[in-house]
Design a protein around this motif. Structure first.
Motif, PDB file in Angstrom:
ATOM      1  N   PHE A  18       0.748  -1.079  -0.314  1.00 22.60           N
ATOM      2  CA  PHE A  18       0.090  -0.294  -0.056  1.00 22.60           C
ATOM      3  C   PHE A  18       0.823   0.803   0.053  1.00 22.60           C
ATOM      4  O   PHE A  18       2.032   1.401   1.260  1.00 22.60           O
ATOM      5  CB  PHE A  18      -0.952  -0.008   1.519  1.00 22.60           C
ATOM      6  CG  PHE A  18      -1.692  -0.894   1.200  1.00 22.60           C
ATOM      7  CD1 PHE A  18      -2.642  -2.070   1.025  1.00 22.60           C
ATOM      8  CD2 PHE A  18      -3.622  -0.050   1.531  1.00 22.60           C
ATOM      9  CE1 PHE A  18      -3.388  -3.114   1.053  1.00 22.60           C
ATOM     10  CE2 PHE A  18      -4.129  -0.715   1.663  1.00 22.60           C
ATOM     11  CZ  PHE A  18      -4.853  -2.110   1.224  1.00 22.60           C
ATOM     12  N   VAL A  22       0.864   3.275   3.330  1.00 22.19           N
ATOM     13  CA  VAL A  22       0.800   2.515   4.875  1.00 22.19           C
ATOM     14  C   VAL A  22       1.827   1.539   5.094  1.00 22.19           C
ATOM     15  O   VAL A  22       1.913   0.333   3.922  1.00 22.19           O
ATOM     16  CB  VAL A  22      -0.306   1.863   4.390  1.00 22.19           C
ATOM     17  CG1 VAL A  22      -0.538   1.498   5.880  1.00 22.19           C
ATOM     18  CG2 VAL A  22      -1.595   2.905   4.113  1.00 22.19           C
ATOM     19  N   ILE A  49      -5.217  -4.658   7.928  1.00 19.06           N
ATOM     20  CA  ILE A  49      -5.565  -5.594   7.559  1.00 19.06           C
ATOM     21  C   ILE A  49      -4.253  -6.478   8.735  1.00 19.06           C
ATOM     22  O   ILE A  49      -4.728  -7.277   9.521  1.00 19.06           O
ATOM     23  CB  ILE A  49      -5.513  -6.100   6.123  1.00 19.06           C
ATOM     24  CG1 ILE A  49      -6.524  -5.271   5.168  1.00 19.06           C
ATOM     25  CG2 ILE A  49      -5.108  -7.751   6.447  1.00 19.06           C
ATOM     26  CD1 ILE A  49      -5.936  -5.653   3.792  1.00 19.06           C
ATOM     27  N   PRO A  91     -11.016   3.939  -2.364  1.00 20.33           N
ATOM     28  CA  PRO A  91     -10.019   5.091  -1.865  1.00 20.33           C
ATOM     29  C   PRO A  91      -9.641   4.505  -0.462  1.00 20.33           C
ATOM     30  O   PRO A  91     -10.525   4.498   0.228  1.00 20.33           O
ATOM     31  CB  PRO A  91     -11.046   6.165  -2.670  1.00 20.33           C
ATOM     32  CG  PRO A  91     -12.576   5.820  -2.776  1.00 20.33           C
ATOM     33  CD  PRO A  91     -12.432   4.148  -3.166  1.00 20.33           C
ATOM     34  N   GLY A  96      -9.139   6.700   3.020  1.00 19.22           N
ATOM     35  CA  GLY A  96      -9.560   7.978   3.290  1.00 19.22           C
ATOM     36  C   GLY A  96     -10.429   9.496   2.628  1.00 19.22           C
ATOM     37  O   GLY A  96     -10.292  10.248   3.145  1.00 19.22           O
ATOM     38  N   GLY A 109     -13.712   7.783   3.044  1.00 16.44           N
ATOM     39  CA  GLY A 109     -15.117   8.255   4.241  1.00 16.44           C
ATOM     40  C   GLY A 109     -16.298   6.799   3.946  1.00 16.44           C
ATOM     41  O   GLY A 109     -17.037   7.295   4.076  1.00 16.44           O
ATOM     42  N   ILE A 110     -15.878   6.385   2.927  1.00 12.85           N
ATOM     43  CA  ILE A 110     -16.473   4.887   2.138  1.00 12.85           C
ATOM     44  C   ILE A 110     -16.036   3.654   3.195  1.00 12.85           C
ATOM     45  O   ILE A 110     -16.689   2.324   3.346  1.00 12.85           O
ATOM     46  CB  ILE A 110     -16.412   4.534   0.987  1.00 12.85           C
ATOM     47  CG1 ILE A 110     -15.148   4.698   0.595  1.00 12.85           C
ATOM     48  CG2 ILE A 110     -17.389   6.154  -0.053  1.00 12.85           C
ATOM     49  CD1 ILE A 110     -15.230   4.093  -1.033  1.00 12.85           C
ATOM     50  N   GLY A 136     -12.975   2.039   3.629  1.00 13.50           N
ATOM     51  CA  GLY A 136     -12.319   0.760   3.371  1.00 13.50           C
ATOM     52  C   GLY A 136     -11.874   0.060   3.974  1.00 13.50           C
ATOM     53  O   GLY A 136     -11.573  -1.191   4.532  1.00 13.50           O
ATOM     54  N   GLY A 185     -16.268  12.270   4.349  1.00 13.30           N
ATOM     55  CA  GLY A 185     -15.544  12.520   3.271  1.00 13.30           C
ATOM     56  C   GLY A 185     -13.925  11.910   2.878  1.00 13.30           C
ATOM     57  O   GLY A 185     -13.962  11.445   4.045  1.00 13.30           O
TER      58      GLY A 185
HETATM   59  N1  LIG Z   1      -6.046  -2.329   4.346  1.00 17.03           N
HETATM   60  C1  LIG Z   1      -6.398  -0.451   4.907  1.00 17.03           C
HETATM   61  N2  LIG Z   1      -6.447   0.429   3.612  1.00 17.03           N
HETATM   62  C2  LIG Z   1      -7.526   1.433   3.584  1.00 17.03           C
HETATM   63  N3  LIG Z   1      -6.744   2.316   4.249  1.00 17.03           N
HETATM   64  C3  LIG Z   1      -5.893   1.575   5.812  1.00 17.03           C
HETATM   65  C4  LIG Z   1      -5.656   0.129   5.522  1.00 17.03           C
HETATM   66  N4  LIG Z   1      -4.969   0.328   6.594  1.00 17.03           N
HETATM   67  C5  LIG Z   1      -4.419   1.490   7.123  1.00 17.03           C
HETATM   68  N5  LIG Z   1      -4.910   2.164   6.452  1.00 17.03           N
HETATM   69  C6  LIG Z   1      -4.752   3.870   6.710  1.00 17.03           C
HETATM   70  O1  LIG Z   1      -6.169   4.477   7.457  1.00 17.03           O
HETATM   71  C7  LIG Z   1      -6.712   5.802   6.698  1.00 17.03           C
HETATM   72  C8  LIG Z   1      -8.513   6.008   6.430  1.00 17.03           C
HETATM   73  O2  LIG Z   1      -8.900   4.757   5.925  1.00 17.03           O
HETATM   74  P1  LIG Z   1     -10.041   4.342   5.079  1.00 17.03           P
HETATM   75  O3  LIG Z   1     -10.850   3.554   5.725  1.00 17.03           O
HETATM   76  O4  LIG Z   1      -9.921   3.625   3.656  1.00 17.03           O
HETATM   77  O5  LIG Z   1     -10.598   5.767   5.168  1.00 17.03           O
HETATM   78  P2  LIG Z   1     -12.516   6.253   5.526  1.00 17.03           P
HETATM   79  O6  LIG Z   1     -11.756   6.024   7.113  1.00 17.03           O
HETATM   80  O7  LIG Z   1     -11.682   7.522   5.457  1.00 17.03           O
HETATM   81  O8  LIG Z   1     -13.137   5.641   4.918  1.00 17.03           O
HETATM   82  C9  LIG Z   1      -6.108   5.448   5.054  1.00 17.03           C
HETATM   83  O9  LIG Z   1      -5.935   7.418   5.146  1.00 17.03           O
HETATM   84  C10 LIG Z   1      -4.691   4.528   5.414  1.00 17.03           C
HETATM   85  O10 LIG Z   1      -3.845   5.201   5.713  1.00 17.03           O
END
Ligand SMILES: Nc1ncnc2c1ncn2[C@@H]1O[C@H](COP(=O)(O)OP(=O)(O)O)[C@@H](O)[C@H]1O
Ligand SMILES: C[C@@](CO)(OP(=O)(O)O)[C@H](O)COP(=O)(O)OP(=O)(O)OC[C@H]1O[C@@H](n2ccc(N)nc2=O)[C@H](O)[C@@H]1O
Length: 283
Positions: A60, A63, A70, A96, A98, A100-101, A103, A238
């Protein structure tokens, strides 16, 4: 058991509304929010190893391996269960970061449920959700797998049954820091609590929207463009913006127009997570 593999989906979520009720002594904000899943997300593949090593093979950007949710989820589950097995993990990442969905939180929940199955731990959802909460406020809803009204910082969940429209989701090319939005002095923090269920119509506001739209012109632009076709909303803090449509054909039509200049996708809203539908079929 070594070598046994499993591929599982890791869906996105939307916050259909988000109210901020106040700030707690520890600085965290009390929320009321309505979570629904999308039939759209990442896919994780797991292969059991017998040497106890936990290894995420997909890199990633930005990250480090051990900071990935994970890996954190797998390590915590291994520690707390005393399991001697390890795991190789690969992810096909389309959500994507960060945005807000959810992931990252969803990936953590898929890991917890996947490893609980492959390592044959027999943990129930209550226990997995409690562990998940230590990784992030949005992890428990992904562990439980049902659309829900969430309170507290997101940990008190009551199942809900909102309509399941087709959504156009726009992905402005900016990453919004949740911490930055929650520390903005202009944030509304005193919305009165909703006391009736299901959430009455007319409560679809996201209290973060004015602050995010003010700080991020890309988000403002996405809200304006989608807002020409339907009510355009912000998910979480967002950056993603979404709007519902009664059919896939209508969502596709609007998406085709908007994605000439913006990134986005079309996905069906779902009150039962596609992860749980797949796990149900395995059992
Ligand atoms: N498996 C992962 N997938 C996505 N983001 C991750 C993961 N592990 C750590 N992160 C960190 O968590 C932050 C928030 O991720 P994410 O859950 O995708 O966004 P949000 O909380 O805005 O929905 C990312 O910007 C990244 O730095
Ligand atoms: C607000 C939501 C709605 O789904 O936003 P998204 O992350 O999905 O956009 C989530 O609950 C986000 O939960 P979570 O993902 O665990 O938040 P974090 O990134 O860990 O929070 C970063 C920082 O934001 C602040 N924060 C977060 C959540 C909350 N209820 N109150 C807060 O004050 C805290 O300062 C925290 O240190």
């Amino acid at each position: 058991m070594s070598g046994q593999t499993l591929t599982l989906p890791s869906p996105a979520k939307l916050n259909l509304m988000l109210h901020i009720l106040g700030r707690r002594d520890d600085g965290y904000h009390e929320l009321q929010t309505l979570f629904q899943f999308l039939d759209y997300g990442d896919e994780l593949t797991f292969a059991v190893r017998d040497d106890g090593v936990i290894k995420l093979h997909t890199e990633f950007e930005g990250v480090p391996h051990d900071s990935n949710l994970i890996v954190k989820a797998a390590k915590k589950l291994q520690e707390q269960s005393g399991c001697k097995l390890g795991i190789d993990i690969w992810i096909d990442k389309i959500l994507p970061m960060g945005g807000g969905i959810g992931g990252g939180s969803s990936n953590a929940a898929t890991t917890l449920l996947g490893l609980n199955h492959l390592w044959q731990l027999g943990w129930d959802h209550d226990r997995l959700a409690a562990l998940g909460l230590t990784l992030g406020a949005d992890v428990p809803v992904f562990v439980r797998g049902h659309a829900a009204f969430a309170e507290g910082v997101g940990e008190k969940l009551t199942p809900e049954y909102p309509e399941e429209p087709w959504y156009v989701v726009l992905v402005p090319q900016v990453s919004v820091s949740t911490a930055e939005i929650f520390s903005d002095p202009l944030l509304t923090r005193n919305t009165p609590p909703i006391k009736v269920r299901p959430v009455p119509k007319g409560n679809s506001r996201n209290d973060c929207l004015p602050v995010v739209a003010r700080r991020y012109p890309e988000v403002r632009n996405a809200l304006n463009l989608l807002g020409k076709f339907t009510e355009a909303k912000l998910t979480g803090t967002g950056s993603c913006v979404f709007g519902g449509f009664p059919s896939k054909a209508e969502a596709d039509k609007v998406s085709a127009l908007l994605t000439e200049t913006l990134t986005g996708f079309v996905a069906k809203g779902s009150n039962v997570s596609m992860l749980h539908r797949k796990l149900q079929n395995l059992l």
